[in-house]
Design an enzyme around this catalytic site. Sequence first.
Site, PDB file in Angstrom:
ATOM      1  N   TRP A 195       8.533  75.875  49.314  1.00  0.00           N
ATOM      2  CA  TRP A 195       7.940  76.968  50.176  1.00  0.00           C
ATOM      3  C   TRP A 195       8.487  76.766  51.650  1.00  0.00           C
ATOM      4  CZ3 TRP A 195       4.925  76.869  54.479  1.00  0.00           C
ATOM      5  CH2 TRP A 195       4.542  78.352  55.020  1.00  0.00           C
ATOM      6  N   ASP A 362       0.209  94.711  55.406  1.00  0.00           N
ATOM      7  CA  ASP A 362       0.372  93.612  54.670  1.00  0.00           C
ATOM      8  C   ASP A 362      -1.267  93.366  53.983  1.00  0.00           C
ATOM      9  OD1 ASP A 362       1.130  90.814  53.595  1.00  0.00           O
ATOM     10  OD2 ASP A 362       2.844  91.566  54.747  1.00  0.00           O
ATOM     11  N   TRP A 477       5.762  93.828  46.994  1.00  0.00           N
ATOM     12  CA  TRP A 477       5.391  93.346  45.924  1.00  0.00           C
ATOM     13  C   TRP A 477       5.362  91.678  45.792  1.00  0.00           C
ATOM     14  CZ3 TRP A 477       4.538  96.340  40.675  1.00  0.00           C
ATOM     15  CH2 TRP A 477       4.296  95.121  39.951  1.00  0.00           C
ATOM     16  N   ASP A 478       4.224  91.265  45.837  1.00  0.00           N
ATOM     17  CA  ASP A 478       4.091  89.742  46.177  1.00  0.00           C
ATOM     18  C   ASP A 478       3.603  89.097  44.879  1.00  0.00           C
ATOM     19  OD1 ASP A 478       4.544  87.185  47.458  1.00  0.00           O
ATOM     20  OD2 ASP A 478       3.042  87.898  49.164  1.00  0.00           O
ATOM     21  N   CYS A 479       3.917  87.738  45.015  1.00  0.00           N
ATOM     22  CA  CYS A 479       3.541  87.261  43.443  1.00  0.00           C
ATOM     23  C   CYS A 479       3.663  85.426  44.014  1.00  0.00           C
ATOM     24  CB  CYS A 479       4.728  87.131  42.675  1.00  0.00           C
ATOM     25  SG  CYS A 479       4.755  85.989  41.141  1.00  0.00           S
ATOM     26  N   ASP A 546       9.211  82.780  53.386  1.00  0.00           N
ATOM     27  CA  ASP A 546       8.313  82.975  54.520  1.00  0.00           C
ATOM     28  C   ASP A 546       8.535  82.199  55.828  1.00  0.00           C
ATOM     29  OD1 ASP A 546       6.773  84.617  53.052  1.00  0.00           O
ATOM     30  OD2 ASP A 546       5.467  82.976  52.248  1.00  0.00           O
TER      31      ASP A 546
END
EC number: 3.2.1.22
Length: 733
Positions: A195, A362, A477-479, A546
Site C-alpha cells: 500500500w 467518497d 468502486w473500491d476493494c 493512495d
Amino acid sequence: MNLSWLPPFRFLSLFALNLGFVLSVSAQTVLPVETQNNAMVLQVDAKKNLSMIYLGRKLEHSQEYTSIASQYKQSADYTGLLNSAYTPSGSRNLVEPAITVTHADGNNSLDLRYIRSSLKKLDEQVSLLTVVLKDKVYNFEVTLYYKSYFKEDVIEQWCTIRQQEKGNVTLHKFASANLHLRGGSYWLNQYHGDWAKEMQPEESRLTHGIKTLDSKLGTRANLFQPSVFMVSLNKPATEDEGEVLFGGLEWSGNFRTDLEIDNQDNLRIISGINNYASAYTLKPGEELRTPAFLYTLSTQGKGKASRNLQQWARNYKLLDGKGTRLTLLNNWEATYFDFNENKLAGLLKDTKKLGVDLFLLDDGWFGNKYPRNGDVAGLGDWQENKKKLPNGITSLVKEARENGVKFGIWIEPEMVNPKSELYDKHPDWVVKQPERDEYYFRNQLVLDLTNPKVQDFVFGIVDGLFTKNPELAYIKWDCNAVIYNAHSATLKDQSHFYVDYVQGLYKVLQRIRAKYPTVPMMLCSGGGGRIDYGALQYFTEFWPSDNTDPLERIFMQWEYSYFYPAIASSNHVTDWGKQPIKFRTDVAMMGKLGFDIVVSHLPESDLKFCQEAIQQYNAVKSIIWQGDQYRLANPRESVVASMLYLTEDKSTGVIFNYLVNYRYDENSKQPVLLKGLDAAKQYKITEINLYPGTKSTIDGAKQYTGDFLMKIGFNPDVNASRTSVVLKLEEVK
C-alpha cells in the site's frame, strides 16, 4: 504476385491456413500467427505433437519458418516436450507443466496430440487461431486460442479444457499460456510493492530453475506482486533498444507465472490462474475456460512495447478507451468521514468554481444502525445515513445539477464490516472458516461472490443507486480487503473458491455493464491492488495508488505507463507532498485529472492557477489520452523526468518535465532528446500551464526541425525555481 517458385505442398498448407483451415499434406504442419512485425509459430510433427518453434520477428517468406529448428544445435531434448505449446504432466515430460490432471480412473498422466486447427479473421486487424488437442487414450480435450492484433503486435492466448470421461476429472494445474523463447540470456523486470508504494521495479538475470511470480491474496491480488512483467533477451532492454517481451494475465484473482530456463538454455513461460488451493473438478461434459494471457514483443526496446499495449488497450480492451473522461473534485481529503449536507453543498459550489466536470462523494455516506463514521462499522449497509444526509443522495444529485456539474459516488460493494446490519442478517454471506477465529483486513471481511444471492446483492447496490438517481454519473468502486480463511458457506467444492470468486465478480460486472454500459467507473482497490485487463474491460479508469505525493507519483505513473494508457490512469491533485500546487497539478495532468483538495482554502493565486490549468488540460487532454507516449528522461537515471505525448500524425505534442533530485545546483544541464518526431518537419515549443505572474524562459518563437530535436534535443530549463515545466510542441506549417 508471383508465387510459382514456392514448394507446392508447403505453399498449399500455409495458404489453406490463411483461408481459415489447415490442409496438411506433408510430415509437418506449420501454424504461423503473424502480426505487423512479429510471428509466433506453432508446428505439428509426424506424431501430432504441437510445439512452439518460434517467437520473434516476422520472416518475409513464411515457408522458411520450417527451417528454423535445424539452425539450433543444442543439447538433446530427452522428452520431445521442451518446446511444447501446452505442456502436459505425468507422461514423458520432465519440466514444469502447463496442465496437470487426475482422470476419472485415477490416472495422473496426460498426452495431448494435435487434432485440428482453424484460423478465423474477425476483422481486418484481428484473427483467431484455434487449435484442438486431445489425449491419445482419454476423452479429454484442450482447445488453445491465439487471438492476434495485427497492427498492435499483441497476442492474447487462452484455452478451454473439456472432458467426456465416465466420471469426474480433477485439474491440478490449468495455465492459460505456455511460451518458448530462445536467447543467450534472459533478464526479468518484475514489480513489487505494498500500500502506497505500488509498482516498484526490480530487474535481475534469470538463472536455471524456476522463477515464480504469484499472488495468493484472493482479492486486490496485485497488492504485493502485480501480474505484469517484462523479459529481455540477450541483454536488458533499454527504452529504445533491445528485444523485450511484455506479458500479463487478464485475471483479477490469484495468478501464477513460472519462468523456467531448461537444460537447453531456452526460456519457458507458463502463466495462468494460480493453482494454489484450487484443484478444479470437471464433471463429464463440463469445460473450464482460462483467462487470457496477453503479450507483445518489441525489438526496439521497452518504449515500443508499451506503445503497442497502450494502443491495443485503447482500441480493444479498456472500456471506452477511445472516448472521453470526466475531471472531478473528490471530498475525501477535504472531509474524510466528517461531513453533512451543508458541507457537501459548499463543496458542490467549489466544484463549479474550480471548473471540473463532476463532484465525487467518497466513503462515509451510509449506515444508520452502525453509522459509517470511520472504517470500523457500516460497510455493507448501503442506505444513506439519515443524520448526515437527511434528504438522501437524490438531493445531492439535484444540487449538483443546479450547480452545473455531475455527481458521482463511492462504493465498496464486495466488503463488509462485522459491525453492520448486513453481517448481523447474513453471516453466511461472508467469507470465513466456520471453525476459525475471524481475522480482519482493515476492519473488514469479504462477501462471498461465489454465492448467486451475494452476486444479486452486489448488483443491487449499483442498480439501486441508479434506479433512485438516474442522473448519477460516476462510480468509484473500491476493494480494500484480502481474503483470509477462504471458505464459502454454500460452495460444494471449496477448492473451487478462488476461481469461482473472480468469476462471480465478473458476472456482477457483466450485469452492470449490460444495464449501464456507458457510466464511467473507477477501479480502485486500496490503490493499485486490482489493476489488470480482466477487470479493466468493465472500467473506464483505475486508481494507481493512495499515495498521491506528486514526486512519488512520477515514479509510479512511469512504471504503470508501460502497461496501461494515460486515459486509464486517475491522477488527483491533493495535499500530499510539499511541492507547490503547479507541480502537483502538472503531474496529475499526465492521465485523467482530478482534485482532492479544499478549494476554499486555496490562496487566490493557487485557485486561479488551477482554474486556468483545467482549461489548458481540456485543450490538450486528447493528446495525452490518445497520443503515442515517449519516455525521454527516466527519473531513476536522471535528475530530470521527461515524458512526451505525441499525436499520431506527429504534428502536436505535450512534454512534461520535472526536477526529481533537489540536491544543490541540480537542473537540466543537458538538452532532452525528443523521440518520434518527423525529422523533416519544423516545430515550435512553447511553455504552457504557467503559474499566474510568472514568465517563461522558453523562447516560443524559435523553430527547430524534428531532426535537430531528436539528435541535439531541447532543454526545458528545469531547476530549483522551475521544478515543473510543461511544454507544447506544434508543427509549423
